[in-house]
Design an enzyme around this catalytic site. Structure first.
Site, PDB file in Angstrom:
ATOM      1  N   GLU A 205     -14.550  -5.941   1.856  1.00 33.21           N
ATOM      2  CA  GLU A 205     -13.944  -5.961   3.188  1.00 33.21           C
ATOM      3  C   GLU A 205     -14.965  -6.231   4.288  1.00 33.21           C
ATOM      4  OE1 GLU A 205     -10.772  -3.069   4.329  1.00 33.21           O
ATOM      5  OE2 GLU A 205     -12.261  -2.418   5.802  1.00 33.21           O
TER       6      GLU A 205
ATOM      7  N   GLU B 181      -5.994  -8.344   6.467  1.00 35.90           N
ATOM      8  CA  GLU B 181      -5.707  -6.916   6.504  1.00 35.90           C
ATOM      9  C   GLU B 181      -5.506  -6.437   7.940  1.00 35.90           C
ATOM     10  OE1 GLU B 181      -8.769  -4.696   4.533  1.00 35.90           O
ATOM     11  OE2 GLU B 181      -9.161  -6.283   3.102  1.00 35.90           O
ATOM     12  N   SER B 182      -4.598  -5.500   8.119  1.00 32.74           N
ATOM     13  CA  SER B 182      -4.303  -4.796   9.381  1.00 32.74           C
ATOM     14  C   SER B 182      -3.475  -5.650  10.340  1.00 32.74           C
ATOM     15  CB  SER B 182      -5.587  -4.337  10.091  1.00 32.74           C
ATOM     16  OG  SER B 182      -6.215  -3.301   9.363  1.00 32.74           O
TER      17      SER B 182
ATOM     18  N   LYS C 140      -7.889   2.488  -3.226  1.00 27.96           N
ATOM     19  CA  LYS C 140      -8.326   2.333  -1.834  1.00 27.96           C
ATOM     20  C   LYS C 140      -9.004   3.633  -1.407  1.00 27.96           C
ATOM     21  CE  LYS C 140      -7.907  -0.084   2.161  1.00 27.96           C
ATOM     22  NZ  LYS C 140      -6.602  -0.088   2.841  1.00 27.96           N
TER      23      LYS C 140
ATOM     24  N   LYS D 208       0.569   4.741   1.263  1.00 27.05           N
ATOM     25  CA  LYS D 208      -0.275   5.290   2.332  1.00 27.05           C
ATOM     26  C   LYS D 208       0.522   6.307   3.136  1.00 27.05           C
ATOM     27  CE  LYS D 208      -3.034   3.440   6.206  1.00 27.05           C
ATOM     28  NZ  LYS D 208      -3.393   2.162   6.871  1.00 27.05           N
TER      29      LYS D 208
ATOM     30  N   GLU E 124       0.797  -1.218   0.000  1.00 26.69           N
ATOM     31  CA  GLU E 124       0.000   0.000   0.000  1.00 26.69           C
ATOM     32  C   GLU E 124       0.832   1.272   0.000  1.00 26.69           C
ATOM     33  OE1 GLU E 124      -4.180   0.071   1.414  1.00 26.69           O
ATOM     34  OE2 GLU E 124      -3.157   0.720   3.243  1.00 26.69           O
TER      35      GLU E 124
ATOM     36  N   ASN F 126     -10.557  -7.520   7.728  1.00 25.53           N
ATOM     37  CA  ASN F 126      -9.825  -6.457   8.414  1.00 25.53           C
ATOM     38  C   ASN F 126      -9.880  -6.710   9.913  1.00 25.53           C
ATOM     39  OD1 ASN F 126      -8.740  -4.055   9.427  1.00 25.53           O
ATOM     40  ND2 ASN F 126      -9.616  -2.844   7.758  1.00 25.53           N
TER      41      ASN F 126
END
Length: 291
Positions: free
Chosen positions: A196, A247-248, A147, A87, A85, A217
């Site tokens: 998601e 994710e995360s 995103k 970000k 990503e 997530n």
């Protein structure tokens, strides 16, 4: 080599919440107010873009770009696939990295073997833009995920016109009708949809939708805490033929190996990569782990 600055901490913020979501409990009232504020900003920025360029002109632009790339074969390859990503910051962590040249960072990700590259385009809280997406598209052939917090078909057409191959739809942010309509619109544009989820009811909704790519997530939308057990709890609810993305909370290869062991086909990693002095090496170290 891409050299991110030292991150600066800021007060904890929550992730976005979009229209169509039931009101939260009083326990998370301050959280929802922040989410509502963010969504208001998303809609204001969207309205300005719509005023500058009507949807029919954006659709015309989308027809001029090459067909969308298919990321699914890469995600289904043996071992972990990495969605890396671009970000700059987040509501929960504040500033992460300046990223003056998103194309250079994306190039490092591509050289490291990223299966896809996620580009944040939300402006107010994440410091992203469609210009970032266009710059990355011009520099790499890797499939790109826009995103953002999708609330209208206009954003999907925008994504395709800017060169995106994938988009994100957040189940918690949309009613089932909205989710279904946006999903069909995205697919009609040739976009792959990353759906998601955060809990069991959302996971069932994503499966009911027929999503072929589901991201779990681990961040709690009410508390912002990351529960590393979330993926392992929800993955069994997702059919085997569906590609699963963790994710995360992914900080390095050990986390990737754990999630692959629990059934992940891919991992989406942002903070750990933009803060790493060697993003190319960091992606390479995570790619292909596990099965």
């Amino acid at each position: 080599m891409f050299q991110p600055p030292e991150p600066r901490t800021s007060p904890v913020r929550t992730r976005e919440r979009l229209d169509g979501v039931p009101s939260p409990s009083s326990e998370s009232a301050h959280v929802s107010s922040v989410l509502d504020e963010i969504v208001d900003g998303v809609r204001l920025d969207l309205a300005r873009r719509e005023a500058r360029m009507p949807l029919d002109l954006v659709r015309a632009s989308a027809l001029e770009v090459p067909p969308a790339r298919d990321p699914m074969p890469g995600f289904r390859a043996p071992g972990a696939s990495v969605i890396a990503e671009v970000k700059r910051r987040s509501p929960s962590k504040g500033d992460l990295a300046a990223i003056p040249d998103p194309a250079a960072l994306a190039g490092a990700y591509a050289r490291g073997g990223a299966a896809a590259i996620s580009v944040l385009t939300e402006e107010r809280r994440f410091g992203g833009s469609l210009d970032d997406l266009r710059a990355v598209r011009a520099s790499v052939d890797t499939p790109l995920l826009r995103k953002d917090f999708m609330v209208s078909a206009y954003q999907l057409v925008e994504a395709r016109a800017a060169g995106a191959d994938l988009v994100l739809l957040i189940v918690a942010a949309l009613s089932q009708r909205e989710l279904h309509e946006l999903y069909l619109e995205a697919r009609s544009l040739g976009l792959t949809v990353l759906v998601e989820v955060h809990d069991e009811p959302e996971t069932r909704r994503a499966v009911e939708l027929g999503a072929e790519l589901i991201g779990v997530n681990a961040r709690n939308l009410k508390t912002l805490a990351v529960d590393p057990d979330t993926f392992g709890r929800l993955a069994p609810l997702i059919p085997d033929h569906v590609v699963k993305v963790a994710e995360s909370g992914i900080t390095g290869p050990a986390d990737v190996e754990r999630f692959v062991a629990e059934g992940a086909d891919a991992v989406l990693v942002g903070e750990a990569l933009v803060k790493d002095g060697d993003p190319e090496g960091a992606v390479r170290d995570m790619t292909g782990l596990g099965r």
